[in-house]
Design a protein around this motif. Structure first.
Motif, short mmCIF file in Angstrom:
data_model
loop_
_atom_site.label_atom_id
_atom_site.label_comp_id
_atom_site.label_asym_id
_atom_site.label_seq_id
_atom_site.Cartn_x
_atom_site.Cartn_y
_atom_site.Cartn_z
N TRP A 34 58.60 102.92 -66.06
CA TRP A 34 59.55 102.60 -67.12
C TRP A 34 60.65 101.67 -66.62
O TRP A 34 60.98 100.68 -67.28
N VAL A 35 61.20 101.98 -65.46
CA VAL A 35 62.25 101.12 -64.90
C VAL A 35 61.68 99.74 -64.56
O VAL A 35 62.29 98.72 -64.88
N SER A 36 60.51 99.69 -63.96
CA SER A 36 59.89 98.42 -63.58
C SER A 36 59.66 97.53 -64.80
O SER A 36 59.75 96.30 -64.71
N ALA A 37 59.35 98.13 -65.94
CA ALA A 37 59.14 97.35 -67.16
C ALA A 37 60.43 96.73 -67.68
O ALA A 37 60.39 95.82 -68.52
N HIS A 38 61.59 97.18 -67.18
CA HIS A 38 62.88 96.67 -67.62
C HIS A 38 63.57 95.80 -66.58
O HIS A 38 64.73 95.42 -66.75
N VAL A 39 62.86 95.47 -65.50
CA VAL A 39 63.42 94.64 -64.44
C VAL A 39 62.62 93.33 -64.37
O VAL A 39 61.39 93.35 -64.31
N ILE A 40 63.32 92.22 -64.39
CA ILE A 40 62.70 90.91 -64.21
C ILE A 40 63.09 90.43 -62.81
O ILE A 40 64.26 90.16 -62.55
N PRO A 41 62.10 90.36 -61.89
CA PRO A 41 62.42 90.07 -60.49
C PRO A 41 62.62 88.58 -60.18
O PRO A 41 62.26 88.11 -59.12
N SER A 42 63.16 87.85 -61.12
CA SER A 42 63.46 86.43 -60.89
C SER A 42 64.69 86.07 -61.71
O SER A 42 65.10 86.82 -62.60
N ARG A 43 65.25 84.94 -61.40
CA ARG A 43 66.42 84.49 -62.16
C ARG A 43 65.97 84.12 -63.57
O ARG A 43 64.96 83.45 -63.75
N VAL A 44 66.70 84.56 -64.57
CA VAL A 44 66.36 84.32 -65.96
C VAL A 44 67.27 83.24 -66.53
O VAL A 44 68.49 83.31 -66.38
N SER A 45 66.66 82.27 -67.19
CA SER A 45 67.42 81.26 -67.91
C SER A 45 67.04 81.35 -69.37
O SER A 45 65.86 81.22 -69.71
N LEU A 46 68.01 81.59 -70.22
CA LEU A 46 67.74 81.72 -71.65
C LEU A 46 68.26 80.52 -72.42
O LEU A 46 68.41 80.57 -73.63
N SER A 47 68.51 79.41 -71.72
CA SER A 47 69.03 78.23 -72.39
C SER A 47 67.96 77.56 -73.24
O SER A 47 68.28 76.87 -74.21
N GLU A 48 66.70 77.74 -72.89
CA GLU A 48 65.60 77.19 -73.69
C GLU A 48 64.64 78.33 -74.02
O GLU A 48 63.99 78.87 -73.13
N VAL A 49 64.59 78.72 -75.28
CA VAL A 49 63.69 79.79 -75.71
C VAL A 49 62.77 79.26 -76.79
O VAL A 49 63.14 78.32 -77.49
N PRO A 50 61.58 79.78 -76.95
CA PRO A 50 61.06 80.98 -76.32
C PRO A 50 60.79 80.77 -74.83
O PRO A 50 60.45 79.68 -74.39
N ALA A 51 60.98 81.86 -74.09
CA ALA A 51 60.73 81.87 -72.65
C ALA A 51 60.09 83.20 -72.28
O ALA A 51 60.52 84.24 -72.77
N THR A 52 59.07 83.16 -71.44
CA THR A 52 58.36 84.37 -71.03
C THR A 52 58.55 84.60 -69.54
O THR A 52 58.46 83.66 -68.75
N TYR A 53 58.82 85.86 -69.18
CA TYR A 53 59.01 86.25 -67.78
C TYR A 53 58.19 87.49 -67.48
O TYR A 53 58.09 88.39 -68.31
N ASP A 54 57.63 87.54 -66.28
CA ASP A 54 56.96 88.75 -65.81
C ASP A 54 58.00 89.77 -65.42
O ASP A 54 59.05 89.42 -64.87
N THR A 55 57.72 91.04 -65.70
CA THR A 55 58.60 92.11 -65.25
C THR A 55 58.08 92.63 -63.92
O THR A 55 57.03 92.19 -63.43
N ALA A 56 58.79 93.58 -63.34
CA ALA A 56 58.37 94.17 -62.07
C ALA A 56 57.16 95.10 -62.25
O ALA A 56 56.54 95.51 -61.28
N LEU A 57 56.81 95.42 -63.50
CA LEU A 57 55.64 96.24 -63.78
C LEU A 57 54.44 95.31 -63.89
O LEU A 57 54.39 94.43 -64.76
N GLU A 58 53.47 95.49 -63.02
CA GLU A 58 52.30 94.62 -62.98
C GLU A 58 51.62 94.57 -64.35
O GLU A 58 51.37 95.60 -64.99
N GLY A 59 51.37 93.34 -64.82
CA GLY A 59 50.70 93.16 -66.10
C GLY A 59 51.62 93.17 -67.31
O GLY A 59 51.17 92.99 -68.44
N LYS A 60 52.92 93.36 -67.11
CA LYS A 60 53.87 93.42 -68.22
C LYS A 60 54.80 92.22 -68.16
O LYS A 60 55.39 91.91 -67.13
N SER A 61 54.89 91.50 -69.27
CA SER A 61 55.84 90.40 -69.36
C SER A 61 56.62 90.55 -70.65
O SER A 61 56.24 91.32 -71.54
N VAL A 62 57.73 89.85 -70.73
CA VAL A 62 58.54 89.85 -71.95
C VAL A 62 58.79 88.41 -72.36
O VAL A 62 58.91 87.52 -71.52
#
Length: 106
Positions: A34-62
């Protein structure tokens, strides 16, 4: 936000016959996922969206998409929602001694 189950409870299935040790181990795995699904292990830039990032949970992205009715003066995280329309309540940038910067969504 109301959760149907607490993060340590896992799937909505009866768990009959588990020993205390098995329940404890399963609970720890559920919380870690649950915690891993809420952590993005990289710097996030939301200046240009839509943007997709992998979370720390393998196979889960947002995927972040523009939020309807957002105000220009709001922080970047308040001007986006997740792909299913979920609003972000907050974002923390964290760093620890052994790992690079991580973003935690709440």
């Amino acid at each position: 936000m109301a959760l149907s189950r607490k993060p340590h409870e896992g799937p909505d299935e009866p768990r009959i016959g588990l020993s205390e040790q098995q329940y404890d181990e399963e609970s720890k795995r559920n919380v870690q996922a649950w915690v891993s699904a809420h952590v993005i292990p990289s710097r996030v830039s939301l200046s240009e969206v839509p943007a997709t990032y992998d979370t720390a949970l393998e196979g889960k992205s947002v995927t972040f998409i523009p939020a309807p009715k957002s105000t220009a003066g709001s922080p970047d995280w308040a001007r986006v929602t997740l792909e299913d329309g979920t609003r972000i309540a907050g974002m923390k940038e964290v760093t620890d001694f052994f790992r690079p910067t991580r973003n935690v969504l709440s």
